[in-house]
Design an enzyme around this catalytic site. Sequence first.
Site, PDB file in Angstrom:
ATOM      1  CG  ASP A 149      -8.587  20.781  26.293  1.00  0.00           C
ATOM      2  OD1 ASP A 149      -8.194  21.390  27.298  1.00  0.00           O
ATOM      3  OD2 ASP A 149      -8.421  19.565  26.126  1.00  0.00           O
ATOM      4  CG  HIS A 194      -6.111  17.317  28.125  1.00  0.00           C
ATOM      5  ND1 HIS A 194      -6.940  18.402  28.171  1.00  0.00           N
ATOM      6  CD2 HIS A 194      -5.890  16.977  29.411  1.00  0.00           C
ATOM      7  CE1 HIS A 194      -7.211  18.703  29.433  1.00  0.00           C
ATOM      8  NE2 HIS A 194      -6.580  17.850  30.210  1.00  0.00           N
TER       9      HIS A 194
HETATM   10  P1  NAX Z   1      -9.577  12.180  41.950  1.00  0.00           P
HETATM   11  O1  NAX Z   1      -8.226  12.034  42.594  1.00  0.00           O
HETATM   12  O2  NAX Z   1     -10.680  12.872  42.661  1.00  0.00           O
HETATM   13  O3  NAX Z   1     -10.124  10.726  41.574  1.00  0.00           O
HETATM   14  C1  NAX Z   1      -9.339   9.762  40.971  1.00  0.00           C
HETATM   15  C2  NAX Z   1      -9.842   8.411  41.440  1.00  0.00           C
HETATM   16  O4  NAX Z   1      -9.147   7.402  40.721  1.00  0.00           O
HETATM   17  C3  NAX Z   1      -9.574   8.157  42.929  1.00  0.00           C
HETATM   18  O5  NAX Z   1     -10.793   7.785  43.562  1.00  0.00           O
HETATM   19  C4  NAX Z   1      -8.560   7.016  42.917  1.00  0.00           C
HETATM   20  O6  NAX Z   1      -8.751   6.123  44.011  1.00  0.00           O
HETATM   21  C5  NAX Z   1      -8.895   6.346  41.593  1.00  0.00           C
HETATM   22  N1  NAX Z   1      -7.807   5.530  41.045  1.00  0.00           N
HETATM   23  C6  NAX Z   1      -6.473   5.741  41.116  1.00  0.00           C
HETATM   24  N2  NAX Z   1      -5.814   4.738  40.527  1.00  0.00           N
HETATM   25  C7  NAX Z   1      -6.741   3.879  40.057  1.00  0.00           C
HETATM   26  C8  NAX Z   1      -6.666   2.636  39.367  1.00  0.00           C
HETATM   27  N3  NAX Z   1      -5.489   2.085  39.068  1.00  0.00           N
HETATM   28  N4  NAX Z   1      -7.820   2.024  39.043  1.00  0.00           N
HETATM   29  C9  NAX Z   1      -9.005   2.561  39.377  1.00  0.00           C
HETATM   30  N5  NAX Z   1      -9.147   3.726  40.053  1.00  0.00           N
HETATM   31  C10 NAX Z   1      -8.018   4.385  40.371  1.00  0.00           C
HETATM   32  O7  NAX Z   1      -9.282  12.836  40.530  1.00  0.00           O
HETATM   33  P2  NAX Z   1     -10.327  13.515  39.518  1.00  0.00           P
HETATM   34  O8  NAX Z   1     -10.449  14.951  39.844  1.00  0.00           O
HETATM   35  O9  NAX Z   1     -11.557  12.688  39.463  1.00  0.00           O
HETATM   36  O10 NAX Z   1      -9.501  13.430  38.149  1.00  0.00           O
HETATM   37  C11 NAX Z   1      -9.244  12.197  37.522  1.00  0.00           C
HETATM   38  C12 NAX Z   1      -8.270  12.378  36.375  1.00  0.00           C
HETATM   39  O11 NAX Z   1      -8.808  13.222  35.372  1.00  0.00           O
HETATM   40  C13 NAX Z   1      -6.939  13.030  36.776  1.00  0.00           C
HETATM   41  O12 NAX Z   1      -5.878  12.298  36.149  1.00  0.00           O
HETATM   42  C14 NAX Z   1      -7.042  14.405  36.175  1.00  0.00           C
HETATM   43  O13 NAX Z   1      -5.758  14.951  35.896  1.00  0.00           O
HETATM   44  C15 NAX Z   1      -7.814  14.116  34.920  1.00  0.00           C
HETATM   45  N6  NAX Z   1      -8.452  15.253  34.232  1.00  0.00           N
HETATM   46  C16 NAX Z   1      -8.497  15.213  32.885  1.00  0.00           C
HETATM   47  C17 NAX Z   1      -9.104  16.193  32.138  1.00  0.00           C
HETATM   48  C18 NAX Z   1      -9.161  16.122  30.643  1.00  0.00           C
HETATM   49  O14 NAX Z   1      -9.676  17.061  30.034  1.00  0.00           O
HETATM   50  N7  NAX Z   1      -8.662  15.081  29.967  1.00  0.00           N
HETATM   51  C19 NAX Z   1      -9.686  17.394  32.797  1.00  0.00           C
HETATM   52  C20 NAX Z   1     -10.014  17.168  34.234  1.00  0.00           C
HETATM   53  C21 NAX Z   1      -9.004  16.358  35.007  1.00  0.00           C
HETATM   54  O15 NAX Z   1      -7.938  17.191  35.376  1.00  0.00           O
END
Ligand code: NAX
Length: 326
Positions: free
Chosen positions: A159, A187
């Site tokens: 952000d 966030h």
């Molecule tokens: P993806 O769905 O592409 O990847 C997430 C990965 O996490 C998957 O491979 C899944 O298998 C794995 N996973 C799920 N549960 C798990 C666990 N208990 N232990 C280990 N791995 C686990 O999502 P992606 O686009 O990479 O986003 C990841 C996270 O970042 C989401 O929650 C998203 O909302 C968040 N974001 C946060 C942002 C921020 O500024 N703080 C911005 C970008 C993003 O939206």
Amino acid sequence: MKEPVRVAVTGAAGQIGYALLFRIASGDMLGPDQPVILQLLEITPALGALEGVCMELNDCAFPLLAGIVPTDDPNVAFKDADYALLVGAMPRKAGMERKDLLEANGGIFGPQGKAINDHASRDVKVLVVGNPANTNALIAQMNAPDLDPKCFTAMVRLDHNRGMSQLAEKTGTHNTDVKNMIIWGNHSATQYPDLHHTTVKGQPALELVDMDWYDNTYIPEVQQRGAAIIKARGASSAASAASAAIDHMRSWALGTPEGEWVSMGIPSDGSYDIEPGVIYGYPCTCKDGKYEIVQGLEINDFSRAKMDATDKELREERSAVEKLFA
Ligand code: NAX
């Protein structure tokens, strides 16, 4: 060359993971003289995809990559970790209430906090990226009673970077001309992008733009940028989120330039009348691997109302997950 440090990354086979790991391994996060061992956590069904990512990491022949540990066991992933980037989270599914999402993530970040408590380095630097990032960081921190709460942070740097870039565009300058913006609070769409202390080429930002644009265009556009990316790209921000995570950790580990600050989600300590108990976005300076809140900034009524609104949301999130605290 220094001794390798251990960097744990969760959700390592996801889209942010794919944009993040190669930059950590190439030295973007901790510098060109710091070897890293990557400890990569995924859920069991994603271990095959993670293996492919590991193959590609090896194929890069990175000089700084000293080892890779892929695993589905948090106790292995966080063992002796010096840095931990918690990216994997439960995405919101159709029909899910915010409360359900908070609780589902509690089921991930509680046990991960405990594993960090039991196995990580005593001055581990934890960054939570997975949403809802601030409250997930709080859950992890509350499950790690043996660690200093300051080890746990949440990402508001994306952000912050978005805010810098949009102000640079408006003022016809480069983002490097923009200094000291602040993302206060959560966030989420209640975050408060504050330009009252920001300068552009040394001039106060609010002398260069009008209040109507600031209040009615800039603030909502920074708050809603994530949704705009999803609309345009058909997928949520990934490379920019990974880049912001790199920036957050690099600032924390290697320091901020004299006279400049960055925004970090950190445990509130009463500064700026935000009572302890939430992970709140603050302006921070970093030195020698430690961060400190920038003190003494003047807060006017406009800012106060927005800072309190985002604090209120964080406290509502907190009350939905309090039962998950150790
Ligand atoms: P993806 O769905 O592409 O990847 C997430 C990965 O996490 C998957 O491979 C899944 O298998 C794995 N996973 C799920 N549960 C798990 C666990 N208990 N232990 C280990 N791995 C686990 O999502 P992606 O686009 O990479 O986003 C990841 C996270 O970042 C989401 O929650 C998203 O909302 C968040 N974001 C946060 C942002 C921020 O500024 N703080 C911005 C970008 C993003 O939206």
